[in-house]
Design a protein around this motif. Sequence first.
Motif, PDB file in Angstrom:
ATOM      1  N   SER A   1       5.677   9.855  -8.817  1.00  0.00           N
ATOM      2  CA  SER A   1       5.606  10.044 -10.268  1.00  0.00           C
ATOM      3  C   SER A   1       4.906  11.346 -10.635  1.00  0.00           C
ATOM      4  CB  SER A   1       4.907   8.854 -10.920  1.00  0.00           C
ATOM      5  OG  SER A   1       3.643   8.617 -10.347  1.00  0.00           O
ATOM      6  N   LEU A   2       3.829  11.685  -9.934  1.00  0.00           N
ATOM      7  CA  LEU A   2       3.114  12.934 -10.216  1.00  0.00           C
ATOM      8  C   LEU A   2       3.980  14.148  -9.909  1.00  0.00           C
ATOM      9  CD1 LEU A   2      -0.483  12.148  -8.930  1.00  0.00           C
ATOM     10  CD2 LEU A   2       0.195  12.579 -11.288  1.00  0.00           C
ATOM     11  N   ILE A   3       4.593  14.146  -8.737  1.00  0.00           N
ATOM     12  CA  ILE A   3       5.471  15.261  -8.351  1.00  0.00           C
ATOM     13  C   ILE A   3       6.668  15.327  -9.289  1.00  0.00           C
ATOM     14  CG2 ILE A   3       7.007  16.145  -6.554  1.00  0.00           C
ATOM     15  CD1 ILE A   3       5.047  14.949  -4.498  1.00  0.00           C
ATOM     16  N   GLY A   4       7.193  14.139  -9.638  1.00  0.00           N
ATOM     17  CA  GLY A   4       8.334  14.088 -10.545  1.00  0.00           C
ATOM     18  C   GLY A   4       8.012  14.686 -11.900  1.00  0.00           C
TER      19      GLY A   4
ATOM     20  N   VAL B   1       3.717   4.634 -14.472  1.00  0.00           N
ATOM     21  CA  VAL B   1       3.620   4.489 -13.009  1.00  0.00           C
ATOM     22  C   VAL B   1       2.340   5.149 -12.506  1.00  0.00           C
ATOM     23  CG1 VAL B   1       4.698   4.998 -10.784  1.00  0.00           C
ATOM     24  CG2 VAL B   1       6.131   4.377 -12.746  1.00  0.00           C
ATOM     25  N   VAL B   2       2.041   6.339 -13.004  1.00  0.00           N
ATOM     26  CA  VAL B   2       0.845   7.072 -12.567  1.00  0.00           C
ATOM     27  C   VAL B   2      -0.410   6.231 -12.777  1.00  0.00           C
ATOM     28  CG1 VAL B   2      -0.668   9.038 -13.055  1.00  0.00           C
ATOM     29  CG2 VAL B   2       1.811   9.377 -12.917  1.00  0.00           C
ATOM     30  N   ILE B   3      -0.531   5.597 -13.931  1.00  0.00           N
ATOM     31  CA  ILE B   3      -1.752   4.859 -14.238  1.00  0.00           C
ATOM     32  C   ILE B   3      -1.729   3.423 -13.706  1.00  0.00           C
ATOM     33  CG2 ILE B   3      -2.234   6.277 -16.252  1.00  0.00           C
ATOM     34  CD1 ILE B   3      -1.165   4.101 -18.034  1.00  0.00           C
ATOM     35  N   GLY B   4      -0.661   3.072 -12.990  1.00  0.00           N
ATOM     36  CA  GLY B   4      -0.643   1.796 -12.291  1.00  0.00           C
ATOM     37  C   GLY B   4      -0.138   0.606 -13.073  1.00  0.00           C
ATOM     38  N   GLU B   5       0.433   0.823 -14.244  1.00  0.00           N
ATOM     39  CA  GLU B   5       0.972  -0.288 -15.029  1.00  0.00           C
ATOM     40  C   GLU B   5       2.369  -0.669 -14.562  1.00  0.00           C
ATOM     41  OE1 GLU B   5      -1.179   0.467 -19.348  1.00  0.00           O
ATOM     42  OE2 GLU B   5       0.726   1.469 -18.912  1.00  0.00           O
TER      43      GLU B   5
ATOM     44  N   VAL C   1       9.501  -1.458   1.684  1.00  0.00           N
ATOM     45  CA  VAL C   1       9.597  -0.066   1.228  1.00  0.00           C
ATOM     46  C   VAL C   1      11.026   0.428   1.386  1.00  0.00           C
ATOM     47  CG1 VAL C   1       8.875   2.302   1.709  1.00  0.00           C
ATOM     48  CG2 VAL C   1       7.176   0.472   1.682  1.00  0.00           C
ATOM     49  N   TRP C   2      11.694   0.028   2.453  1.00  0.00           N
ATOM     50  CA  TRP C   2      13.069   0.456   2.701  1.00  0.00           C
ATOM     51  C   TRP C   2      13.989  -0.046   1.586  1.00  0.00           C
ATOM     52  CZ3 TRP C   2      15.983   3.964   4.290  1.00  0.00           C
ATOM     53  CH2 TRP C   2      17.320   3.761   4.626  1.00  0.00           C
TER      54      TRP C   2
ATOM     55  N   TYR D   1       0.845  -1.201   0.000  1.00  0.00           N
ATOM     56  CA  TYR D   1       0.000   0.000   0.000  1.00  0.00           C
ATOM     57  C   TYR D   1       0.880   1.251   0.000  1.00  0.00           C
ATOM     58  CZ  TYR D   1      -3.215   3.598   1.673  1.00  0.00           C
ATOM     59  OH  TYR D   1      -3.939   4.748   1.810  1.00  0.00           O
ATOM     60  N   ILE D   2       1.890   1.262   0.856  1.00  0.00           N
ATOM     61  CA  ILE D   2       2.808   2.403   0.925  1.00  0.00           C
ATOM     62  C   ILE D   2       3.579   2.536  -0.380  1.00  0.00           C
ATOM     63  CG2 ILE D   2       4.810   3.382   2.105  1.00  0.00           C
ATOM     64  CD1 ILE D   2       2.219   3.496   3.706  1.00  0.00           C
ATOM     65  N   LYS D   3       3.939   1.395  -0.972  1.00  0.00           N
ATOM     66  CA  LYS D   3       4.665   1.413  -2.253  1.00  0.00           C
ATOM     67  C   LYS D   3       3.840   2.118  -3.328  1.00  0.00           C
ATOM     68  CE  LYS D   3       6.592  -1.838  -5.705  1.00  0.00           C
ATOM     69  NZ  LYS D   3       8.017  -1.415  -5.680  1.00  0.00           N
ATOM     70  N   ARG D   4       2.557   1.781  -3.408  1.00  0.00           N
ATOM     71  CA  ARG D   4       1.698   2.411  -4.414  1.00  0.00           C
ATOM     72  C   ARG D   4       1.533   3.900  -4.128  1.00  0.00           C
ATOM     73  NH1 ARG D   4       0.715   3.669  -9.235  1.00  0.00           N
ATOM     74  NH2 ARG D   4      -1.389   4.440  -9.613  1.00  0.00           N
ATOM     75  N   LEU D   5       1.443   4.269  -2.864  1.00  0.00           N
ATOM     76  CA  LEU D   5       1.318   5.677  -2.494  1.00  0.00           C
ATOM     77  C   LEU D   5       2.573   6.442  -2.918  1.00  0.00           C
ATOM     78  CD1 LEU D   5      -0.474   7.760  -1.059  1.00  0.00           C
ATOM     79  CD2 LEU D   5       0.702   7.182   1.077  1.00  0.00           C
ATOM     80  N   ILE D   6       3.741   5.849  -2.665  1.00  0.00           N
ATOM     81  CA  ILE D   6       5.007   6.467  -3.067  1.00  0.00           C
ATOM     82  C   ILE D   6       5.083   6.573  -4.588  1.00  0.00           C
ATOM     83  CG2 ILE D   6       7.516   6.154  -3.139  1.00  0.00           C
ATOM     84  CD1 ILE D   6       7.330   4.909  -0.352  1.00  0.00           C
ATOM     85  N   ASP D   7       4.651   5.497  -5.265  1.00  0.00           N
ATOM     86  CA  ASP D   7       4.659   5.504  -6.738  1.00  0.00           C
ATOM     87  C   ASP D   7       3.814   6.647  -7.285  1.00  0.00           C
ATOM     88  OD1 ASP D   7       6.295   3.313  -7.033  1.00  0.00           O
ATOM     89  OD2 ASP D   7       4.676   1.880  -7.326  1.00  0.00           O
TER      90      ASP D   7
END
Length: 211
Positions: A17-20, A107-111, A175-176, A7-13
Amino acid sequence: MRIFNLYIKRLIDLLGSLIGLIIISPILLTIVVCIKLTSRGPVFFSQERLGEKGRVFKILKFRTMVVNAEKIGSGLFVKTENDNRITKIGKVLRATSLDELPQLWNVVIGEMSLVGPRPPVPHHPYKYEEYSDFQRKRFEMKPGMTGLTQVTVRNSVTWDERIPIDVAYVKKFTVWLDIKILFKTLIKIFNRESIYTHTNVKDSEKSSNLN
């Protein structure tokens, strides 16, 4: 715990990606202009790849080669930076890995994920159903823009030798671990490590993917 990490991984992704994309938008625009001014053809290159659970998706990259490069020379693979199919701006993009930046949209769209096993093309070196049960474990997580293989052996070993490293990542994922891989990736980019061949690997297995 693993579900929480995912869950945290997807949040980071998603946030990463959006901020990037927002932060590097001037760089992206500059690359777009350079590609259009220096070669004929589309700005982006898309190619089918095998993703999570063997699902096929289209990966995005900046085009670094001439149009229809797959029908010229070595086909799907690039064995040297001197390949005459690579455009002038393409050489710079490949050397700095900037050609991979459009994958932030994947990454944004989850692929894809920021970190994970790199996705192979659907028919090379194997079709999904041709992988063994052990090998298919590498497809239990979303493919990544970078991964454990990319920060350890990259293209210096054969595909079959890379698979156990990918499987190890899937089994040991935290995550680490992702954070450490991202930092190591940045270090390798700044060191401008070659993405091409090492002489101890067979030509058919050691090349970087087309575009």
